[in-house]
Design a protein around this motif. Structure first.
Motif, PDB file in Angstrom:
ATOM      1  N   UNK A 234      48.766  55.736  46.530  1.00  0.00           N
ATOM      2  CA  UNK A 234      48.874  54.301  46.812  1.00  0.00           C
ATOM      3  C   UNK A 234      48.078  53.521  45.769  1.00  0.00           C
ATOM      4  N   UNK A 235      48.726  52.517  45.185  1.00  0.00           N
ATOM      5  CA  UNK A 235      48.064  51.590  44.258  1.00  0.00           C
ATOM      6  C   UNK A 235      48.162  50.209  44.896  1.00  0.00           C
ATOM      7  N   UNK A 236      47.029  49.518  45.005  1.00  0.00           N
ATOM      8  CA  UNK A 236      47.062  48.195  45.636  1.00  0.00           C
ATOM      9  C   UNK A 236      47.154  47.104  44.579  1.00  0.00           C
ATOM     10  N   UNK A 237      47.849  46.043  44.985  1.00  0.00           N
ATOM     11  CA  UNK A 237      48.034  44.874  44.138  1.00  0.00           C
ATOM     12  C   UNK A 237      47.167  43.761  44.752  1.00  0.00           C
ATOM     13  N   UNK A 238      46.363  43.051  43.952  1.00  0.00           N
ATOM     14  CA  UNK A 238      45.439  42.076  44.546  1.00  0.00           C
ATOM     15  C   UNK A 238      46.124  40.827  45.095  1.00  0.00           C
ATOM     16  N   UNK A 239      45.308  40.017  45.741  1.00  0.00           N
ATOM     17  CA  UNK A 239      45.727  38.683  46.176  1.00  0.00           C
ATOM     18  C   UNK A 239      46.175  37.871  44.955  1.00  0.00           C
ATOM     19  N   UNK A 240      47.168  37.001  45.155  1.00  0.00           N
ATOM     20  CA  UNK A 240      47.741  36.278  43.996  1.00  0.00           C
ATOM     21  C   UNK A 240      46.712  35.414  43.262  1.00  0.00           C
ATOM     22  N   UNK A 241      45.786  34.773  44.000  1.00  0.00           N
ATOM     23  CA  UNK A 241      44.760  33.942  43.332  1.00  0.00           C
ATOM     24  C   UNK A 241      43.814  34.807  42.513  1.00  0.00           C
ATOM     25  N   UNK A 242      43.484  35.957  43.047  1.00  0.00           N
ATOM     26  CA  UNK A 242      42.576  36.858  42.322  1.00  0.00           C
ATOM     27  C   UNK A 242      43.199  37.278  40.992  1.00  0.00           C
ATOM     28  N   UNK A 243      44.484  37.632  41.025  1.00  0.00           N
ATOM     29  CA  UNK A 243      45.150  38.121  39.805  1.00  0.00           C
ATOM     30  C   UNK A 243      45.045  37.077  38.699  1.00  0.00           C
ATOM     31  N   UNK A 244      45.455  35.841  39.034  1.00  0.00           N
ATOM     32  CA  UNK A 244      45.459  34.795  37.994  1.00  0.00           C
ATOM     33  C   UNK A 244      44.059  34.552  37.449  1.00  0.00           C
ATOM     34  N   UNK A 245      43.072  34.596  38.338  1.00  0.00           N
ATOM     35  CA  UNK A 245      41.704  34.301  37.898  1.00  0.00           C
ATOM     36  C   UNK A 245      41.162  35.402  36.991  1.00  0.00           C
ATOM     37  N   UNK A 246      41.344  36.668  37.376  1.00  0.00           N
ATOM     38  CA  UNK A 246      40.751  37.734  36.559  1.00  0.00           C
ATOM     39  C   UNK A 246      41.457  37.891  35.205  1.00  0.00           C
ATOM     40  N   UNK A 247      42.755  37.592  35.179  1.00  0.00           N
ATOM     41  CA  UNK A 247      43.458  37.664  33.881  1.00  0.00           C
ATOM     42  C   UNK A 247      42.829  36.671  32.901  1.00  0.00           C
ATOM     43  N   UNK A 248      42.464  35.484  33.417  1.00  0.00           N
ATOM     44  CA  UNK A 248      41.843  34.470  32.543  1.00  0.00           C
ATOM     45  C   UNK A 248      40.394  34.820  32.217  1.00  0.00           C
ATOM     46  N   UNK A 249      39.667  35.353  33.195  1.00  0.00           N
ATOM     47  CA  UNK A 249      38.214  35.533  32.997  1.00  0.00           C
ATOM     48  C   UNK A 249      37.821  36.845  32.315  1.00  0.00           C
ATOM     49  N   UNK A 250      38.635  37.890  32.488  1.00  0.00           N
ATOM     50  CA  UNK A 250      38.202  39.202  31.994  1.00  0.00           C
ATOM     51  C   UNK A 250      37.944  39.232  30.478  1.00  0.00           C
TER      52      UNK A 250
END
Ligand SMILES: NC(=O)c1ccc[n+]([C@@H]2O[C@H](COP(=O)([O-])OP(=O)(O)OC[C@H]3O[C@@H](n4cnc5c(N)ncnc54)[C@H](OP(=O)(O)O)[C@@H]3O)[C@@H](O)[C@H]2O)c1
Length: 238
Positions: A123-139
């Motif tokens: 099983x691979x989990x996909x994060x909450x939609x807000x989390x995804x957008x934020x970490x893509x910008x911040x990482x």
């Protein structure tokens, strides 16, 4: 036929429909696509790359021979059927919050931590939609100069709650314009012509569940427990 045997659990929902669309757009090498939902939608027909495919009820037998199972049918459905699918030999990619914070399940954003996929146990989990957008910008910033503190506000559309919420907004908008009384079903208050600073339920710590997901999931994905995060999530009538 060459390719992967796919199953989409929640194929009739908003996310399931996006899965179908994107698999077609990207020409995903699928040998077959099995569309699954609840018994309510069994027999319904959906288009998959210009071909009509019948939706089947999800059962414990649904995953035999399936290589990849994409789940977007709510937390309870994922909690019950994902382990069964994984045990049948499928790799599950789960869109719900059921397994995100389970330590043996990787929580993956391909642009941030693709290497975590390697230690999955089915099983691979996909994060909450807000989390995804934020970490893509911040990482990328975090890699150059480690982030100490994040203060984030989100303004989220009703589509994030699913198709029933989209219908509720449409109905209420019409009712308000016609001077009728609105009766909320999906949200605790009227959503049309309104803002609700409350997404999901409140936790004992004063944050809502949605806000707390941003806090916890970000730390897991970025592998950094020390980042201080404060989140405010607001539902908006779009
Ligand atoms: N909407 C978003 O932007 C978004 C983003 C990220 C993650 N998610 C998550 O993805 C999941 C689905 O969201 P959604 O917006 O697509 O919801 P939705 O539009 O309400 O669709 C729900 C889907 O789940 C199916 N389902 C419900 N109960 C089921 C059961 N017992 N067995 C099998 N299928 C069942 C429904 O099938 P029927 O047609 O038979 O009822 C439908 O296909 C949720 O966990 C949500 O948190 C949503």
């Amino acid at each position: 036929m060459k390719g992967y045997k796919l199953a989409i659990v929640g194929a009739t929902g908003l996310v399931g429909q996006e899965f179908i669309k994107i698999l077609g757009q990207r020409n995903f090498p699928a040998a077959s696509i099995l569309l699954l939902a609840s018994d309510r939608s069994a027999g319904k027909k959906l288009f998959v790359t210009h071909r009509e495919v019948e939706v089947k009820e999800t059962t414990t037998e649904s995953f035999k021979g399936i290589d990849i199972a994409l789940f977007s049918a709510g937390t309870e459905t994922s909690r019950y059927f994902s382990p069964i699918a994984a045990q049948s030999g499928a790799v599950v990619v789960d869109n719900s919050s059921a397994f995100r914070m389970v330590s043996t399940v990787p929580l993956v954003v391909p642009e941030v931590n693709p290497e975590d996929i390697k230690w999955h146990n089915g099983i691979i989990a996909n994060p909450n939609c807000s989390t995804i957008q934020m970490v893509v910008a911040l990482y990328p910033l975090h890699r150059v100069n480690p982030i100490k503190r994040i203060i984030v506000d989100t303004y989220q559309a009703v589509s994030g709650t699913g198709s029933a919420a989209v219908d509720e907004l449409t109905t209420q908008a019409k009712q308000v314009i016609e001077g009728q009384t609105t009766i909320p079903h999906v949200y605790p208050h009227q959503i049309s012509f309104n803002l609700l600073p409350e997404i999901d339920v409140f936790l004992d710590n004063g944050y809502t569940k949605e806000e707390w997901k941003l806090v916890e999931e970000t730390k897991k994905i970025m592998h950094d427990e020390d980042i201080a995060i404060s989140a405010t999530c607001v539902r908006v009538p779009v």
